[in-house]
Write a protein that holds these residues in place. Structure first.
Motif, PDB file in Angstrom:
ATOM      1  N   ASN A 141       5.229 -12.357  -0.018  1.00 39.50           N
ATOM      2  CA  ASN A 141       4.031 -12.219   0.798  1.00 39.50           C
ATOM      3  C   ASN A 141       4.135 -10.896   1.537  1.00 39.50           C
ATOM      4  N   LEU A 142       3.500  -9.874   0.988  1.00 42.59           N
ATOM      5  CA  LEU A 142       3.615  -8.530   1.556  1.00 42.59           C
ATOM      6  C   LEU A 142       2.252  -7.855   1.434  1.00 42.59           C
ATOM      7  N   ASP A 143       1.564  -7.768   2.507  1.00 37.93           N
ATOM      8  CA  ASP A 143       0.192  -7.261   2.519  1.00 37.93           C
ATOM      9  C   ASP A 143       0.123  -5.848   1.950  1.00 37.93           C
ATOM     10  N   GLY A 144      -0.777  -5.665   0.988  1.00 37.76           N
ATOM     11  CA  GLY A 144      -1.001  -4.350   0.414  1.00 37.76           C
ATOM     12  C   GLY A 144      -0.063  -3.981  -0.711  1.00 37.76           C
ATOM     13  N   VAL A 145       0.887  -4.835  -1.044  1.00 39.21           N
ATOM     14  CA  VAL A 145       1.842  -4.549  -2.121  1.00 39.21           C
ATOM     15  C   VAL A 145       1.685  -5.632  -3.183  1.00 39.21           C
ATOM     16  N   ALA A 172      12.484   1.243  -1.797  1.00 42.05           N
ATOM     17  CA  ALA A 172      11.539   2.356  -1.924  1.00 42.05           C
ATOM     18  C   ALA A 172      11.769   3.136  -3.209  1.00 42.05           C
ATOM     19  N   GLU A 173      13.006   3.274  -3.628  1.00 38.77           N
ATOM     20  CA  GLU A 173      13.303   4.006  -4.863  1.00 38.77           C
ATOM     21  C   GLU A 173      12.699   3.318  -6.088  1.00 38.77           C
ATOM     22  N   LEU A 174      12.651   1.979  -6.051  1.00 40.82           N
ATOM     23  CA  LEU A 174      12.078   1.227  -7.162  1.00 40.82           C
ATOM     24  C   LEU A 174      10.561   1.172  -7.104  1.00 40.82           C
ATOM     25  N   ASN A 175       9.983   1.539  -5.932  1.00 39.83           N
ATOM     26  CA  ASN A 175       8.543   1.433  -5.718  1.00 39.83           C
ATOM     27  C   ASN A 175       8.007   2.731  -5.127  1.00 39.83           C
ATOM     28  N   PRO A 176       8.090   3.845  -5.860  1.00 43.48           N
ATOM     29  CA  PRO A 176       7.730   5.149  -5.276  1.00 43.48           C
ATOM     30  C   PRO A 176       6.261   5.267  -4.883  1.00 43.48           C
ATOM     31  N   ASP A 177       5.394   4.471  -5.487  1.00 41.84           N
ATOM     32  CA  ASP A 177       3.966   4.588  -5.194  1.00 41.84           C
ATOM     33  C   ASP A 177       3.452   3.512  -4.244  1.00 41.84           C
ATOM     34  N   ALA A 178       4.337   2.651  -3.778  1.00 35.23           N
ATOM     35  CA  ALA A 178       3.917   1.547  -2.908  1.00 35.23           C
ATOM     36  C   ALA A 178       4.037   1.933  -1.439  1.00 35.23           C
ATOM     37  N   ALA A 179       3.126   1.413  -0.636  1.00 35.14           N
ATOM     38  CA  ALA A 179       3.168   1.621   0.812  1.00 35.14           C
ATOM     39  C   ALA A 179       3.987   0.487   1.431  1.00 35.14           C
ATOM     40  N   LEU A 180       5.291   0.612   1.382  1.00 34.86           N
ATOM     41  CA  LEU A 180       6.179  -0.437   1.890  1.00 34.86           C
ATOM     42  C   LEU A 180       6.212  -0.402   3.411  1.00 34.86           C
ATOM     43  N   PRO A 181       5.967  -1.508   4.059  1.00 37.87           N
ATOM     44  CA  PRO A 181       5.929  -1.514   5.524  1.00 37.87           C
ATOM     45  C   PRO A 181       7.337  -1.519   6.130  1.00 37.87           C
ATOM     46  N   ASP A 182       7.440  -0.978   7.315  1.00 38.91           N
ATOM     47  CA  ASP A 182       8.683  -1.064   8.088  1.00 38.91           C
ATOM     48  C   ASP A 182       8.700  -2.432   8.757  1.00 38.91           C
ATOM     49  N   GLU A 183       8.964  -3.420   7.949  1.00 38.10           N
ATOM     50  CA  GLU A 183       8.838  -4.816   8.364  1.00 38.10           C
ATOM     51  C   GLU A 183      10.076  -5.593   7.927  1.00 38.10           C
TER      52      GLU A 183
END
Length: 372
Positions: A141-145, A172-183
């Motif tokens: 459950n990760l909003d926007g991903v 982040a290295e596995l998901n270079p185009d994703a906006a991963l939250p600092d969560e």
């Protein structure tokens, strides 16, 4: 993300079925149609078979029984199979005690139990026949991903506390185009003993490059996060907790509209589909020769880096005597398993299971035919 089969099935028998339930914790009604007109089941032997054990395969067993009854009715023969989803350990115990004709189990029978089963089988080896496979999703459950990619190593570190935030550099290295939250990541595991947990931890041991050192077993060993009971419980917990992730059978992730992470095994990200899970099974190796006993070398599935193969698949067995049955029981066991391995597989994909690939089914048919 529903698992679906390509192509239409010509059905002549309506079969009541259920979605996959991990170790019997949850059931969900459904229905499907199976064509039994070409069944190779002999329908010979005693009329009523008995089995007990794995409840992860209980819903598939319902379908196997229904399609077997229908196939034999077409031949004018009355049959039935009584299967008690009492748990893998109890099933093995009942089989050893000669209280049931076969056992369902999330783990192959081995060691002292195999020795005891050999006595029950009049000196013949017990065989482990893998008949039911169910893919396990990393539901999150990760909003926007929507297309999260993880690896065996990052999954292990999430579930043992080595990675605690979604924007960790390894993710982040596995998901270079994703906006991963600092969560903060909230891993959710099964609080009850579960064959799914055991297989998930075996996967981590095989696929994490040494990042998972907690071992395996039916209880979660990671020591972090929160627990929830049953497959429905962990899926619901993730659905209501932003930033969370769990391991759960795909049908339960679907019910909560949860996305499933792709797994990068070293050959690129692989999404969980019927085809990718089937490919992992197709490439599976066996602990022995694979002739007769078909105990799987789980490392060949969980540790695969085959392109397009999804590795996180729960395998469950039917445990039978290779010989030593009376003639009526042997004939009935072979007839039922022949039906289950063939027409019984037709619509399992619609219920969250993975139907056996053709090459694998051929090997299974040979083992079933060799039962004495």
């Amino acid at each position: 993300m529903n698992l679906k089969r390509n192509g239409a099935l010509l059905g002549v028998v309506a079969v009541g079925a259920m979605t996959l339930a991990a170790c019997g914790s949850d059931n969900n009604a459904g229905s499907s149609t199976v064509d039994t007109s070409a069944s190779e089941a002999s329908c010979e032997g005693k009329e009523r078979l008995s089995g007990a054990g794995s409840s992860a395969q209980k819903n598939a067993m319902d379908q196997f029984t229904s399609s077997y009854i229908a196939a034999c009715q077409q031949k004018g023969v009355s049959v039935n199979v009584a299967y008690n989803p009492s748990g893998s350990g109890d099933g093995r115990t009942q089989f050893i005690a000669d209280q049931v004709d076969f056992a369902g189990s999330d783990s192959a029978i081995n060691g002292e139990q195999a020795d005891l089963a050999r006595e029950r089988c009049a000196g013949n080896d017990p065989w482990n026949l893998p008949l039911v496979f169910g893919p396990v999703a990393l539901a999150y459950n990760l909003d926007g991903v929507d297309d999260l990619v993880l690896s065996g190593e990052t999954i292990a570190k999430i579930f043992n506390g080595g990675i605690t935030r979604w924007n960790d550099p390894a993710i982040a290295e596995l998901n270079p185009d994703a906006a991963l939250p600092d969560e903060e990541i909230s891993p959710i595991s099964r609080s009850d003993s579960s064959g799914t947990t055991d297989n998930f931890q075996k996967y981590l041991m095989a696929a994490s490059n040494g990042a998972w050192t907690a071992g395996a077993g039916s209880d979660f060993m990671g020591g972090v996060g929160e627990g929830a009971k049953g497959s429905a419980g962990v899926a619901q917990a993730v659905s209501s907790d932003p930033g969370s992730i769990t391991y759960v059978e795909i049908s339960f992730a679907d019910q909560q509209n949860l996305p499933a992470a792709q797994i990068d095994t070293g050959s690129g990200p692989v999404a969980l589909t019927l085809e990718t899970a089937s490919k992992a099974i197709e490439d599976a190796a066996f602990a022995g020769s694979g002739t007769g006993d078909m105990t799987l070398d789980l490392t060949s599935i969980y540790g695969t880096n085959e392109a397009g193969a999804y590795p996180l698949v729960l395998a469950t067995y039917e445990i039978v005597c290779s010989g030593g049955y009376d003639a009526e029981t042997a004939a009935a066991v072979k007839s039922f398993l022949t039906s289950a391995a063939n027409e019984g597989q037709q619509t399992l994909g619609e219920q969250g299971y993975v139907p056996l690939p053709e090459s694998f089914r051929e090997k299974l048919d040979e083992s079933i035919a060799a039962i004495g």
